[in-house]
Design a protein around this motif. Structure first.
Motif, mmCIF file in Angstrom:
data_model
loop_
_atom_site.group_PDB
_atom_site.id
_atom_site.type_symbol
_atom_site.label_atom_id
_atom_site.label_comp_id
_atom_site.label_asym_id
_atom_site.label_seq_id
_atom_site.Cartn_x
_atom_site.Cartn_y
_atom_site.Cartn_z
ATOM 1 N N THR A 212 8.505 -2.299 -21.534
ATOM 2 C CA THR A 212 8.346 -2.440 -20.091
ATOM 3 C C THR A 212 9.697 -2.748 -19.441
ATOM 4 N N ASP B 216 2.868 3.017 -18.327
ATOM 5 C CA ASP B 216 3.138 2.009 -19.347
ATOM 6 C C ASP B 216 1.870 1.739 -20.157
ATOM 7 N N ASP B 217 2.025 1.536 -21.432
ATOM 8 C CA ASP B 217 0.911 1.168 -22.319
ATOM 9 C C ASP B 217 -0.204 2.193 -22.315
ATOM 10 N N ARG C 81 9.244 -11.751 -26.333
ATOM 11 C CA ARG C 81 8.579 -12.556 -25.303
ATOM 12 C C ARG C 81 8.390 -13.990 -25.799
#
Ligand code: ADP
Ligand code: MG
Length: 480
Positions: A193, A249-250, A348
């Motif tokens: 992302t 995205d995804d 993350r």
């Protein structure tokens, strides 16, 4: 039927991030409405005053992190990424902020909401409510909030992501589609992302005439289902017709949803045929996206497929250093090394751990030391502690020395197998909680005294045999 379910599920999902707006539809290309702009201006004034009152680091952490997401006559909605942050701001700064907000002529109350910056800016209320009286035009909500931190400048490049990075840069800089589609894939939290937003930022800056749309696959699905329900497919299709760069995205989330997949396929084909750039991300490569139709799967692989691989220790360390620079925070190397060593799953979590340590130090006025970091992150570190097995040690050691795994259990005493076996026993003692007899059993039923002997022998050699020392360090690194 499935669509009804999807719809319901998505409604629930969106409600948590939903910030109803009275500003009406925002079109793809139009700038924020003037009332939003006024509110933003007033909010900036409030921020300036707060900045004068607070210590800079404190200001940056709390007030500077508030993101204006919506303004109506009744309220200004301000978002932070976590519940913890929202609670903190409400408890400590809300009164001051409300006062200043009134002083600066702001309308309505301040609302603090949790919103993950990666989640789309919430769509206007009318388009979200399934009971809305009039079918709202779908083209209204393609406006996107890009995360300001997700730029190329802030992306740390290393072996695991260099291909994806180079491809993203290329796509961002090329006036015509460089690879179509660009397909980025990799595990969660590894920067997909981030790279997509970076492409969008860069395009916005360097080729502002281009219409760029960034959409999560969920959002695409949601809009599609809505359009179906309101029999508004024309509008749905229309909104993609004039897009120069489409990012989804995804995409794994549209797997298994036939209708959406079909529509996605058409949209995708239409754009590629019209020579528009399409960028896709997913958690797996096109071939491995199981629940996706074969022709779509193969088409997705036509351009460039670039993987984002799990991070290495070196990359994690540079990401942490980079992050500290951004936070203007000095953290000693031993603490960074601890994080880079222990929190390996994804970036993350790594960032989360660093943030927690930094926040703790700021809130409690404590220096960041190894002890302090270990204390603050005790739960996280425990969860990440890898359980190393003796089997694994034997396998890695055998591999490292180029001997057969069976030699770990064999009775052969030749030096070229006996020494590696001793190293493996030593590592088993060091890295697992197994007792000496247990270790002995795992090495072809040896006696525990043999294990003691091996451990002693290796300890002794480590002091003066540099090459053995290196072997052991490397093996430890691999295993941990
Ligand atoms: P994904 O979309 O692959 O799940 P994200 O792009 O959301 O992952 O990345 C998760 C977090 O890690 C983000 O905060 C992002 O900025 C950060 N991140 C990931 N890779 C890097 C990198 N190479 N350099 C700097 N930050 C990174
Ligand atoms: Mg992502």
């Amino acid at each position: 039927m499935q669509d009804e379910e999807t719809m319901a599920a998505l409604d629930v999902h969106h409600e948590t991030h939903q910030t109803p707006s009275a500003t009406g539809h925002r079109s793809l290309s139009s700038s924020p409405s003037s009332s939003l702009r006024t509110a933003q201006e007033q909010w900036r004034n409030v921020c300036q005053l707060m900045q004068q009152r607070l210590d800079n680091a404190v200001y940056q952490r709390w007030i500077g992190n508030l993101q204006v997401i919506d303004a109506t006559d009744n309220s200004l909605s301000l978002a932070m990424p976590t519940r913890f942050m929202v609670d903190w701001v409400e408890r400590h700064y809300a009164d001051q902020l409300r006062l200043l907000w009134k002083q600066k002529g702001g309308k309505g109350d301040l609302r603090f909401v949790v919103m993950n910056p990666l989640v789309q800016k919430a769509a206007p209320a009318t388009t979200l409510s399934p009971t809305a009286a009039t079918p709202a035009s779908t083209s209204a909500d393609l406006s996107v909030s890009l995360d300001p931190r997700f730029t190329f400048e802030n992306f740390v490049v290393g072996k695991p992501n260099e291909l994806a990075y180079a491809a993203a840069r290329r796509v961002a800089e090329s006036p015509t589609p460089a690879y179509n589609p660009l397909f980025l894939y990799g595990g969660v939290g590894l920067g997909k992302t981030h790279l997509m937003h970076a492409i969008a930022w860069s395009l916005r800056e360097q080729q502002p005439q281009k219409r760029v749309v960034y959409l999560s696959a969920e959002k695409f699905m949601y809009q599609f289902v809505r359009a179906l329900r309101f029999k508004d497919m024309v509008a749905f299709k229309d909104q993609f017709r004039n897009v120069d760069v489409l990012m989804i995205d995804d995409v794994q989330f549209i797997c298994g949803r036939e209708h959406t997949q079909e529509e996605f396929f058409h949209t995708f084909n239409a754009l590629v045929d019209a020579n528009r750039q399409v960028i896709i991300s997913a958690d797996k490569s096109p071939q491995d996206l199981e629940a996706i139709e074969e022709r779509l799967r193969s088409r997705l692989g036509w351009g460039l497929v670039a993987d984002v691989n799990p991070t290495t220790y070196e990359l994690r360390l540079s990401i942490l250093q980079n992050k500290c620079d951004q936070l203007k925070q000095t953290v000693t190397t031993d603490v960074l090394e601890l994080l880079a060593q222990k929190i390996t799953a994804n970036v993350r979590e790594l960032e989360g751990a660093l943030n927690r340590v930094v926040a703790h130090s700021q809130l409690m006025g404590r220096d960041i030391t190894l002890d302090m970091a270990q204390e603050v992150l005790a739960d996280t570190l425990r969860a990440h502690e890898r359980r190393i097995t003796i089997d694994e040690i034997q396998r890695k050691v055998a591999e490292h020395y180029g001997i057969k795994l069976a030699e770990m259990h064999s009775a052969r005493r030749a030096r070229d197998v006996a020494r590696p076996r001793q190293v493996a026993m030593y590592l088993a003692k060091q890295l697992t909680p197994r007792s000496l007899p247990e270790i002995g059993r795992k090495f072809g039923g040896r006696d525990h005294t043999t294990v003691i002997h091996a451990v002693k022998k290796i300890e002794e050699l480590l002091g003066n045999d540099t090459s053995l020392n290196e072997d052991v360090q490397v093996l430890k690194r691999i295993l941990q």
